[in-house]
Scaffold this motif. Structure first.
Motif, PDB file in Angstrom:
ATOM      1  N   GLY A  96      39.905  12.219  43.801  1.00  0.00           N
ATOM      2  CA  GLY A  96      40.526  12.756  42.599  1.00  0.00           C
ATOM      3  C   GLY A  96      40.920  11.960  41.657  1.00  0.00           C
ATOM      4  O   GLY A  96      40.934  12.297  40.369  1.00  0.00           O
ATOM      5  N   MET A  97      41.746  10.797  42.350  1.00  0.00           N
ATOM      6  CA  MET A  97      42.402   9.710  41.327  1.00  0.00           C
ATOM      7  C   MET A  97      41.368   9.228  40.217  1.00  0.00           C
ATOM      8  O   MET A  97      41.462   8.957  39.176  1.00  0.00           O
ATOM      9  N   GLY A  98      40.142   8.883  41.111  1.00  0.00           N
ATOM     10  CA  GLY A  98      39.108   8.322  40.148  1.00  0.00           C
ATOM     11  C   GLY A  98      38.518   9.176  39.020  1.00  0.00           C
ATOM     12  O   GLY A  98      38.259   9.063  38.012  1.00  0.00           O
ATOM     13  N   GLY A  99      38.562  10.460  39.535  1.00  0.00           N
ATOM     14  CA  GLY A  99      38.063  11.527  38.525  1.00  0.00           C
ATOM     15  C   GLY A  99      39.124  11.740  37.394  1.00  0.00           C
ATOM     16  O   GLY A  99      38.567  11.788  36.151  1.00  0.00           O
ATOM     17  N   ALA A 100      40.376  11.530  37.671  1.00  0.00           N
ATOM     18  CA  ALA A 100      41.266  11.757  36.690  1.00  0.00           C
ATOM     19  C   ALA A 100      41.148  10.605  35.746  1.00  0.00           C
ATOM     20  O   ALA A 100      41.464  10.502  34.604  1.00  0.00           O
ATOM     21  N   CYS A 101      41.095   9.394  36.485  1.00  0.00           N
ATOM     22  CA  CYS A 101      40.847   8.088  35.335  1.00  0.00           C
ATOM     23  C   CYS A 101      39.743   8.136  34.439  1.00  0.00           C
ATOM     24  O   CYS A 101      39.698   8.109  33.317  1.00  0.00           O
ATOM     25  N   ALA A 102      38.432   8.691  35.071  1.00  0.00           N
ATOM     26  CA  ALA A 102      37.419   8.960  34.024  1.00  0.00           C
ATOM     27  C   ALA A 102      37.774  10.255  33.048  1.00  0.00           C
ATOM     28  O   ALA A 102      37.326   9.932  31.838  1.00  0.00           O
ATOM     29  N   ALA A 103      38.311  11.058  33.285  1.00  0.00           N
ATOM     30  CA  ALA A 103      39.073  12.020  32.382  1.00  0.00           C
ATOM     31  C   ALA A 103      39.754  11.671  31.434  1.00  0.00           C
ATOM     32  O   ALA A 103      39.634  11.969  30.144  1.00  0.00           O
ATOM     33  N   LEU A 104      40.841  10.771  31.690  1.00  0.00           N
ATOM     34  CA  LEU A 104      41.692  10.217  30.792  1.00  0.00           C
ATOM     35  C   LEU A 104      40.809   9.401  29.724  1.00  0.00           C
ATOM     36  O   LEU A 104      41.214   9.448  28.745  1.00  0.00           O
ATOM     37  N   ILE A 105      39.983   8.397  30.306  1.00  0.00           N
ATOM     38  CA  ILE A 105      39.205   7.474  29.501  1.00  0.00           C
ATOM     39  C   ILE A 105      38.584   8.403  28.393  1.00  0.00           C
ATOM     40  O   ILE A 105      38.757   8.053  27.085  1.00  0.00           O
ATOM     41  N   GLY A 106      37.983   9.361  28.502  1.00  0.00           N
ATOM     42  CA  GLY A 106      37.242  10.466  27.683  1.00  0.00           C
ATOM     43  C   GLY A 106      38.343  10.773  26.817  1.00  0.00           C
ATOM     44  O   GLY A 106      38.244  11.033  25.606  1.00  0.00           O
ATOM     45  N   LEU A 107      39.611  11.389  27.305  1.00  0.00           N
ATOM     46  CA  LEU A 107      40.654  12.010  26.400  1.00  0.00           C
ATOM     47  C   LEU A 107      41.043  10.949  25.214  1.00  0.00           C
ATOM     48  O   LEU A 107      41.041  11.559  24.170  1.00  0.00           O
ATOM     49  N   VAL A 108      40.990   9.555  25.474  1.00  0.00           N
ATOM     50  CA  VAL A 108      41.524   8.621  24.622  1.00  0.00           C
ATOM     51  C   VAL A 108      40.308   8.286  23.704  1.00  0.00           C
ATOM     52  O   VAL A 108      40.743   7.977  22.530  1.00  0.00           O
ATOM     53  N   GLU A 109      39.101   8.008  24.416  1.00  0.00           N
ATOM     54  CA  GLU A 109      38.137   7.304  23.414  1.00  0.00           C
ATOM     55  C   GLU A 109      37.554   8.521  22.587  1.00  0.00           C
ATOM     56  O   GLU A 109      36.959   7.737  21.536  1.00  0.00           O
TER      57      GLU A 109
END
Lengths: 461, 102
Positions: A96-109
């Motif tokens: 789940g942490m890895g998934g959240a990391c990927a989601a945050l990248i998308g949110l910022v980029e």
């Protein structure tokens, strides 16, 4: 020149991932494979930091190092301290942490690429998949943990979920199409993806969680790969796709081991809609046995097979069971363990637990190897297992576990079942094995009654 | 249609990698015994933590005055590291159990 070295290191890291995964699928090389992939990962992380072009403020470096340091300490301590029984949920948590990391990248980029429809597609895909993986893994974690007990189903949940999924897809496609830079739309999509992750896992029964975690694992891999596409970063791409592909196959292999098609796991109702059947299930008298009688019975047996289940893991009885094995072997009783493919909460979970208490690897027999042996067995001791020995899987087509391969413990001369109570197992169905003539129930906490049993055996000498 | 062809032309190396890695992933897992499913899943879980590299790149390319992005980026690096370190360490612990038998 700088850039060349960077790419060479990324290439080497990718190779360590492939080799590491390959080595992980063989018991002998697994540990080295894991270390190898870890080395590749560290190299990739350092490379990403060191070979950055252009000026970067010290604040940014500071934050990166602080985040890595904190993540390392927390991750290390959590992984080191967790009890082996809690391991499956921890894997889900990390996923789940890895998934959240990927989601945050998308949110910022998102903001940086408005107008570039291809990049936006990649960003949104990574963000949506990452978010689904994040909340889905959290629900899976809560379920394995016992924080969420039952499968929660809204009316028509299959249709509802499918509509939300299509909705997500259409909404994201619309955002790409219109080239909107609106934050509002981004956050709505983000929230909807998080919501879908919850709704996706919530209706799935606890027994199917390993498959779900494996599936979400490959989702996160896919999300990482989208990130790699966005940055043109090969190591993220190779690592992500590798896990996405291998994870999908692993999910299917697990489904096969449980004889449950993936479609049924996701859309099927495991343990639901059959409550009526289970209420009318087998009734009758159960025979009880105490530790002292059982000790005598075991003492005069020639061949004993132990069937460990999750109950054994919960009670932390793996060390007592080893003690029992040692004592019986000293008395000339042949002892082996029958491991169902999904014993515990995950395939291979039980092997890990028993290995922890020094049970010899050769004594752990897989289902297909040991099933013919039950007929020559004097006593089968079922410790905290239930669904994997339920004859209904063979005889009752209306049973939700019908078709699942089981251990044929009923063929043994006597069958002792240790359980805390008569409550049904994880699948929520009655087990007629308990009412059979050859079956005797040994009630109580596995660790406690097995300790008593060991004491009684010692006294017999 | 032209967009798609353009997309393919620009990203053809990446697309090659994707296709090839799909096959590699399937090949690598091939005939894994059920006993190793959990460690394998856990190991794969650690490997997809490579997403942390993306979080690091995100941070490095963020302006120091963009506090929202810096904040989210820091959290992303933290979570990604957690995935990597926790994933590898827990896999190692599982495999440690197998090794002790000798």
């Amino acid at each position: 020149m700088h850039l060349d070295i960077q790419h060479i290191i990324y290439l080497l890291s990718s190779v360590t991932f492939i080799l590491g995964l390959k080595m992980l699928s063989n018991a002998k090389t697994a540990k080295n494979g894991n270390s190898l992939a870890a080395v590749g990962m560290i190299a990739a992380m350092i490379t990403a930091i060191v070979f950055q072009e252009g000026a970067v403020s010290s604040l940014v470096y500071g934050l990166i190092f602080a985040a890595i340091a904190l993540g390392t300490v927390v991750g290390w301590l959590t992984a080191k301290r967790v009890q082996m029984t809690k391991m499956p949920e921890l894997v889900s948590l990390f996923n789940g942490m890895g998934g959240a990391c990927a989601a945050l990248i998308g949110l910022v980029e998102f903001h940086h690429y408005v107008g570039d429809s291809m990049s936006i597609s990649v960003i949104l895909a990574g963000m949506v998949i990452g978010s689904v993986s994040f909340t889905g893994s959290m629900i899976a974690w809560a379920k394995l943990n016992g924080k969420i007990k039952n499968a929660i189903r809204f009316p028509k949940y299959n249709i509802l979920n499918t509509i939300i999924l299509i909705g997500l897809f259409v909404y994201a496609a619309w955002m790409v199409w219109t080239g909107t830079g609106s934050e509002m739309h981004l956050y709505v999509l983000f929230a909807a993806a998080l919501g879908y992750g919850i709704l996706f896992v919530l209706p799935i029964g606890g027994a199917d969680m390993p498959v779900v975690i494996s599936l979400l694992n490959s989702f996160t891999g896919l999300a990482a790969a989208f990130g790699g596409f966005l940055y043109g970063n090969q190591v993220m791409l190779t690592g992500g796709i590798l896990v996405g592909s291998a994870g999908t196959l692993l999910t299917l292999v697990m489904c096969k081991a449980m004889n449950r098609p993936l479609f049924n796991v996701i859309f099927g109702a495991f343990g639901a809609g059959t409550t009526a059947a289970s209420e009318a299930g087998p009734q009758g008298n159960v025979k009880e046995v105490g530790p002292s009688d059982l000790a005598v019975q075991l003492n005069y047996s020639k061949k004993v097979i132990i069937v460990p289940g999750y109950g054994l893991a919960v009670a932390q009885a793996q060390h007592v069971i080893k003690e029992l094995e040692t004592i019986l072997e000293e008395r000339g009783v042949e002892v082996s363990y029958a491991i169902h493919p999904v014993a515990g909460r995950m395939p291979g979970h039980m092997n890990v637990l028993l290995a922890e208490s020094n049970v010899e690897y050769d004594k752990l027999k897989e289902m297909d190897d040991i099933n013919p042996e039950f007929a020559q067995t004097d006593v089968v001791l079922v410790v905290g297992a239930n669904d994997v020995v339920n004859p209904a899987a063979k005889t009752d087509p209306s049973s939700p576990i019908y078709g699942m391969p089981i251990l044929d413990v009923e063929n043994a001369k006597a069958c002792i079942v240790n359980k805390r109570s008569m409550k049904p197992g994880y699948a929520g169905i009655e087990n007629e094995l308990f009412f059979r003539d050859k079956t005797q129930m040994l009630f109580g906490d596995a660790k406690k009654v097995l300790s008593e049993l060991v004491a009684e055996l010692k006294a017999l000498d | 249609m032209n967009d798609l062809i353009e997309f393919f032309t620009i990203n053809k190396e990446m697309i090659f990698i994707v296709i090839l890695m799909i096959f590699v992933g399937v090949e690598v897992i091939g005939k894994v015994p059920a006993v190793l499913h959990t460690p394998l899943m856990s190991g794969a879980n650690a490997i997809h933590g490579v997403v942390v590299v993306g979080a690091i790149l995100l941070m490095l390319n963020t302006q120091p005055d963009n506090y929202l992005a810096l904040g989210l980026g820091t959290v992303a690096v933290f979570l990604g590291t957690l995935n990597v370190v926790g994933g590898f360490v827990v896999t190692d612990r599982m495999l440690e159990m197998f090794k002790k038998k000798k």
